[in-house]
Design a protein around this motif. Structure first.
Motif, PDB file in Angstrom:
ATOM      1  N   ASN A 216       0.831  -1.191   0.000  1.00  0.00           N
ATOM      2  CA  ASN A 216       0.000   0.000   0.000  1.00  0.00           C
ATOM      3  C   ASN A 216       0.856   1.225   0.000  1.00  0.00           C
ATOM      4  O   ASN A 216       1.170   1.756   1.022  1.00  0.00           O
TER       5      ASN A 216
ATOM      6  N   VAL B 131      -4.611  -7.113   4.240  1.00  0.00           N
ATOM      7  CA  VAL B 131      -5.450  -6.048   3.940  1.00  0.00           C
ATOM      8  C   VAL B 131      -6.440  -5.979   5.027  1.00  0.00           C
ATOM      9  O   VAL B 131      -6.312  -6.573   5.984  1.00  0.00           O
ATOM     10  N   PRO B 132      -7.355  -5.252   4.811  1.00  0.00           N
ATOM     11  CA  PRO B 132      -8.393  -4.985   5.769  1.00  0.00           C
ATOM     12  C   PRO B 132      -8.895  -6.164   6.482  1.00  0.00           C
ATOM     13  O   PRO B 132      -9.392  -7.080   5.920  1.00  0.00           O
TER      14      PRO B 132
ATOM     15  N   MET C 217     -18.437   3.414   6.132  1.00  0.00           N
ATOM     16  CA  MET C 217     -17.470   2.560   5.531  1.00  0.00           C
ATOM     17  C   MET C 217     -16.811   3.187   4.334  1.00  0.00           C
ATOM     18  O   MET C 217     -15.612   3.138   4.184  1.00  0.00           O
TER      19      MET C 217
ATOM     20  N   MET D 137     -12.912   3.778   3.477  1.00  0.00           N
ATOM     21  CA  MET D 137     -12.229   3.314   2.291  1.00  0.00           C
ATOM     22  C   MET D 137     -11.456   4.450   1.633  1.00  0.00           C
ATOM     23  O   MET D 137     -10.315   4.300   1.268  1.00  0.00           O
TER      24      MET D 137
ATOM     25  N   LYS E 187      -8.232   5.400   2.989  1.00  0.00           N
ATOM     26  CA  LYS E 187      -7.052   4.580   2.750  1.00  0.00           C
ATOM     27  C   LYS E 187      -6.108   5.211   1.751  1.00  0.00           C
ATOM     28  O   LYS E 187      -4.913   5.010   1.796  1.00  0.00           O
ATOM     29  N   ASP E 188      -6.676   5.889   0.862  1.00  0.00           N
ATOM     30  CA  ASP E 188      -5.835   6.492  -0.159  1.00  0.00           C
ATOM     31  C   ASP E 188      -5.124   7.728   0.377  1.00  0.00           C
ATOM     32  O   ASP E 188      -4.140   8.174  -0.174  1.00  0.00           O
TER      33      ASP E 188
END
Lengths: 165, 165
Positions: free
Chosen positions: A22, A40-41, A60, A64, A67-68
DNA sequence: TCTAATTGCGCAATCA
DNA sequence: ATGATTGCGCAATTAG
């Protein structure tokens, strides 16, 4: 139990499979280690403290997206570092504790040896003492008498060593 | 504190994307709201071609495929179990070691106390001895020393300490 | 609220 | 091949 050196090679299978690097942006944050491969998650049943809600999907998505985020990565990295540190300490502590055990054991042995010695010394001295006492009692006046074991003042308690060890 | 009700959610990485999936044989990739689990088909961007080595797609696919394998899941599950077990032991051991330290410490204190006592006893006895020796030396035949009359005979040392063990 | 520290957990590599 | 270990990253929790 006897090997602890293994953290360089890491993944051999960077076929892209588990290599979940990542790292959208800057990489090279991890010099010594071959950076991550894995996971991962993990979803956890975030326990519903507030009445058993069923995890709103709305949040959620936000997660998500996060994460970026650059910030997210930074946090993760910090945490990873902290985790590493914590584990290192933990391990060190365990090791120290083990060593302490060894030290204490040794100390114990020494102390016990000393006790044994003292006990013996004491015993000897007591015997000597008794002997003298007897002698004195026997010859309160008489000049010389063979080593007759006089029991005049034999009021001693069971007498000799009671060193039970 | 402990919520171990985590379902068998597993992440499956595919081609650089991580898909979390539940793992009951026929995988339903999206069991919306199951037991309050937030399982979102998270797609985590796996470090792509960027700084990677040549990522042979061939093998990758194979590995990927393996993830879906029933056998793979079984292995993982076994391993997870083993890991858990191992960690539990490790923790237990550490705990035991810590306790051992405490026990040894106590033991040590006891031993030291005993040593102290014995030492004192010894000291007393020695002094007594010396005293008598002096008496003897001074007057070859002292007339019933006024001092402690029954010194010698009264050797019942109250120190009958017999450490029970 | 934010950060650092802990903790439980799963993955993969390696050991045995 | 299999269970046991171990390094590591993620996420939830706990301190501060």
């Amino acid at each position: 139990m006897s090997k602890q050196l293994q953290q360089k090679i890491t993944n051999t299978i960077q076929n892209g499979v588990s290599v979940i690097q990542n790292r959208p942006h800057n990489s090279a944050v991890n010099p010594t280690s071959t950076a991550g491969l894995q996971q991962v998650p993990q979803l956890v049943p975030v326990s519903p403290a507030g009445g058993g809600k069923a995890t709103p999907p709305s949040k959620m998505k936000k997660n998500m997206a996060e994460k970026d985020s650059e910030e997210y990565r930074q946090r993760r990295e910090r945490n990873n570092l902290a985790v590493k540190k914590s584990r290192m300490r933990s391990k060190q502590k365990a090791q120290d504790t083990q060593q302490r055990v060894n030290e204490l054991k040794e100390e114990n042995e020494r102390l016990e040896a000393k006790i044994k010695l003292l006990s013996k010394e004491l015993s000897v001295l007591k015997d000597l003492f008794l002997e003298h006492a007897h002698n004195l009692a026997d010859n309160v006046q008489p000049p010389a008498s063979a080593g007759g074991p006089g029991d005049l003042c034999n009021n001693n308690n069971g007498s000799n060593n009671n060193s039970s060890q």
